[in-house]
Write a protein that holds these residues in place. Structure first.
Motif, PDB file in Angstrom:
ATOM      1  N   ASP A  88       0.162   8.413  -3.618  1.00 39.28           N
ATOM      2  CA  ASP A  88      -0.157   6.993  -3.469  1.00 39.28           C
ATOM      3  C   ASP A  88       1.119   6.164  -3.590  1.00 39.28           C
ATOM      4  O   ASP A  88       1.621   5.945  -4.687  1.00 39.28           O
ATOM      5  CB  ASP A  88      -1.169   6.602  -4.564  1.00 39.28           C
ATOM      6  CG  ASP A  88      -1.501   5.122  -4.543  1.00 39.28           C
ATOM      7  OD1 ASP A  88      -2.378   4.705  -5.329  1.00 39.28           O
ATOM      8  OD2 ASP A  88      -0.890   4.379  -3.748  1.00 39.28           O
ATOM      9  N   GLU A 122       3.307  -2.671  -6.673  1.00 31.97           N
ATOM     10  CA  GLU A 122       2.138  -2.757  -5.781  1.00 31.97           C
ATOM     11  C   GLU A 122       0.866  -2.568  -6.607  1.00 31.97           C
ATOM     12  O   GLU A 122      -0.152  -3.212  -6.371  1.00 31.97           O
ATOM     13  CB  GLU A 122       2.219  -1.660  -4.707  1.00 31.97           C
ATOM     14  CG  GLU A 122       1.142  -1.740  -3.639  1.00 31.97           C
ATOM     15  CD  GLU A 122      -0.167  -1.080  -4.034  1.00 31.97           C
ATOM     16  OE1 GLU A 122      -0.186  -0.260  -4.979  1.00 31.97           O
ATOM     17  OE2 GLU A 122      -1.188  -1.403  -3.409  1.00 31.97           O
ATOM     18  N   GLU A 123       0.890  -1.704  -7.603  1.00 34.80           N
ATOM     19  CA  GLU A 123      -0.348  -1.384  -8.328  1.00 34.80           C
ATOM     20  C   GLU A 123      -0.753  -2.467  -9.327  1.00 34.80           C
ATOM     21  O   GLU A 123      -1.885  -2.469  -9.812  1.00 34.80           O
ATOM     22  CB  GLU A 123      -0.170  -0.062  -9.101  1.00 34.80           C
ATOM     23  CG  GLU A 123       0.031   1.147  -8.216  1.00 34.80           C
ATOM     24  CD  GLU A 123      -1.219   1.537  -7.429  1.00 34.80           C
ATOM     25  OE1 GLU A 123      -1.165   2.496  -6.659  1.00 34.80           O
ATOM     26  OE2 GLU A 123      -2.250   0.852  -7.566  1.00 34.80           O
ATOM     27  N   GLN A 194      -7.341   7.281   0.438  1.00 33.71           N
ATOM     28  CA  GLN A 194      -7.942   7.303  -0.917  1.00 33.71           C
ATOM     29  C   GLN A 194      -9.463   7.329  -0.705  1.00 33.71           C
ATOM     30  O   GLN A 194     -10.153   6.355  -0.906  1.00 33.71           O
ATOM     31  CB  GLN A 194      -7.467   6.079  -1.704  1.00 33.71           C
ATOM     32  CG  GLN A 194      -5.965   6.158  -1.975  1.00 33.71           C
ATOM     33  CD  GLN A 194      -5.345   4.831  -2.353  1.00 33.71           C
ATOM     34  OE1 GLN A 194      -5.421   3.872  -1.588  1.00 33.71           O
ATOM     35  NE2 GLN A 194      -4.700   4.784  -3.500  1.00 33.71           N
ATOM     36  N   HIS A 380      -5.466   7.843  -7.636  1.00 37.81           N
ATOM     37  CA  HIS A 380      -5.298   7.235  -8.974  1.00 37.81           C
ATOM     38  C   HIS A 380      -5.639   8.273 -10.033  1.00 37.81           C
ATOM     39  O   HIS A 380      -6.325   7.982 -11.015  1.00 37.81           O
ATOM     40  CB  HIS A 380      -6.167   5.972  -9.118  1.00 37.81           C
ATOM     41  CG  HIS A 380      -5.590   4.813  -8.363  1.00 37.81           C
ATOM     42  ND1 HIS A 380      -6.077   3.536  -8.453  1.00 37.81           N
ATOM     43  CD2 HIS A 380      -4.577   4.749  -7.485  1.00 37.81           C
ATOM     44  CE1 HIS A 380      -5.351   2.730  -7.686  1.00 37.81           C
ATOM     45  NE2 HIS A 380      -4.456   3.442  -7.076  1.00 37.81           N
TER      46      HIS A 380
HETATM   47 MN    MN Z   1      -2.925   2.774  -5.687  1.00 37.34          MN
END
Ligand code: MN
Ligand code: HGY
Ligand code: MN
Length: 407
Positions: A88, A122-123, A194, A380
């Motif tokens: 990711d 980004e997260e 995802q 995740h």
């Molecule tokens: Mn992510």
């Protein structure tokens, strides 16, 4: 350096020796090491590197110095969620570098610059606002607003950046992005899927049609601290109870509406074993197919939480900490990218995961996403995985796409 070699290089950076998951929180050691690794890879390819003042990085391939003007940007992020997976973010960055190598091997000379970018945070795993770097870059938020953001230890964003030397880095060209639209013609982000759409279809690559609207909401439940033993059950004002019923209500509302609601983060004060807590703070991640559905679900959950708080004699406040509107990607661009001469077009599929591509799309940049098959759909999580053959297929797909767009 091949994709596999780059992948092996990056793999140990920020990986936990116990869980095997990744901890690459922005401006902390592992993430800074990953960013330095990226800059090194750019320099090894004679890409023209620039960093902006918040840590977004870009390496431009300008085969002909006179070819300036807006270019095709690709890339993703190197930060991770807590205990995240290897793919990711990094898959999009490493694939972009490998795609440039592949285009050069093919002898392709782009008619416009091709850039590889890494957007920071980004997260939103440290400062709570998803896609912080790309929001700052596009003006979706400003440093003046973002400077109030703090991490779980109370460290302010700017202090964290300064402690990491982000703004004083010699690489910082303060006008790294003088005007995004002057520099970026279109943006393509490759990302591990995802979810299980591609594996269920039996195809290695897909293209994004849209991103579900989603948000992160902080629920503050306040109650009355008291003794766990001497306080009768009927005399309590226990915020843990209100939180627990809210989590159950959120789960039920999401199931009823085919949406998503998750409480993955809870902070209990004082977090003692033999005391009724005074406060429970819990963060809900909520997502739905449309903004109306998201707002309706959020209203239902908030109403049910309030009713329970009434019964428990506890207090409740709800604050939106990060909101991402629905993203409908440029359909023509998606179809152009998905078209495969002489073969079936790649499927064009929705995603429930947010991405920097969504932020750039909302800033008016024609944007697309390529997904690479994830055999389990898990993300995740340390268990996130993609077959190497599919990753290499993704590099080819990205190279083909860049060739189409930069011809
Ligand atoms: Mn992510
Ligand atoms: O949370 C998300 O949707 C993304 O992985 N940042
Ligand atoms: Mn991501």
């Amino acid at each position: 350096m091949s994709f596999e070699q780059m992948w092996r290089d990056l793999a140990p950076v920020g990986r936990s020796s116990t869980s095997g998951g990744y901890f690459r929180q922005p401006f902390e050691t592992a993430e800074r090491e990953a960013a330095a690794w990226f800059l090194e890879q750019c320099r090894a390819r004679d890409l023209e590197v620039s960093c902006d003042e918040v840590g977004n990085l870009v390496g431009w391939w300008r085969p002909d110095p006179d070819v300036t003007g807006p270019g095709v940007l690709t890339g993703s992020h190197l930060d991770s969620v807590l205990d995240g997976g290897a793919y990711d973010g990094p898959l999009g960055v490493v694939s972009a570098l490998a795609a440039i190598d592949l285009l050069r091997e093919r002898g392709f000379t782009p008619a416009k610059p091709i850039g590889v970018s890494v957007f920071v945070e980004e997260e939103g795993s440290r400062f709570g606002l998803a896609c912080l770097g790309s929001r700052l870059l596009t003006g979706a938020t400003t440093l003046d607003r973002a400077k109030e953001l703090r991490d779980r230890d109370g460290v302010f964003l700017l202090d964290a950046m300064d402690a990491a030397g982000v703004r004083s880095s010699p690489d910082v060209t303060s006008v790294a992005w003088p005007d995004l639209r002057e520099q970026v013609d279109c943006f393509v982000e490759l990302h591990v899927e995802q979810g299980r759409d591609l594996v269920d279809r039996g195809v290695p690559v897909g293209v994004a049609s849209m991103i579900w609207p989603h948000g992160r909401y902080r629920f503050d439940f306040t109650g009355e601290a008291n003794h766990a033993g001497t306080t009768r059950m009927e005399d309590r004002h226990d915020p843990m109870l209100t939180y627990a019923m809210t989590a159950l209500a959120a789960n039920k509302q999401a199931r009823l509406s085919g949406s998503r609601a998750t409480f993955g983060r809870v902070d209990v004060q004082p977090n003692g074993t033999n005391a009724v807590p005074s406060r429970v703070t819990a963060w809900m991640d909520a997502r739905a197919e449309s903004s109306q559905a998201l707002e309706a679900m959020l209203a239902d959950i908030t109403r049910l939480a309030g009713e329970r708080a009434e019964r428990d004699g506890t207090g409740l406040t709800v604050n939106a900490e990060s909101v991402s509107a629905v993203v409908d990607f440029d359909r023509d661009l998606a179809e152009r990218i998905a078209a495969q001469p002489g073969a079936a077009a790649w499927p064009i599929i929705p995603t429930m995961a947010g991405h920097d591509a969504g932020i750039l799309s909302q800033a008016g940049i024609p944007t697309a996403m390529l997904f690479v098959r994830n055999p389990t759909g898990v993300s995740h999580s340390p268990d996130e995985f993609a077959e190497m053959a599919d990753c290499l297929r993704g590099v080819e797909a990205l190279a083909d796409t860049l060739e189409k767009l930069a011809r």
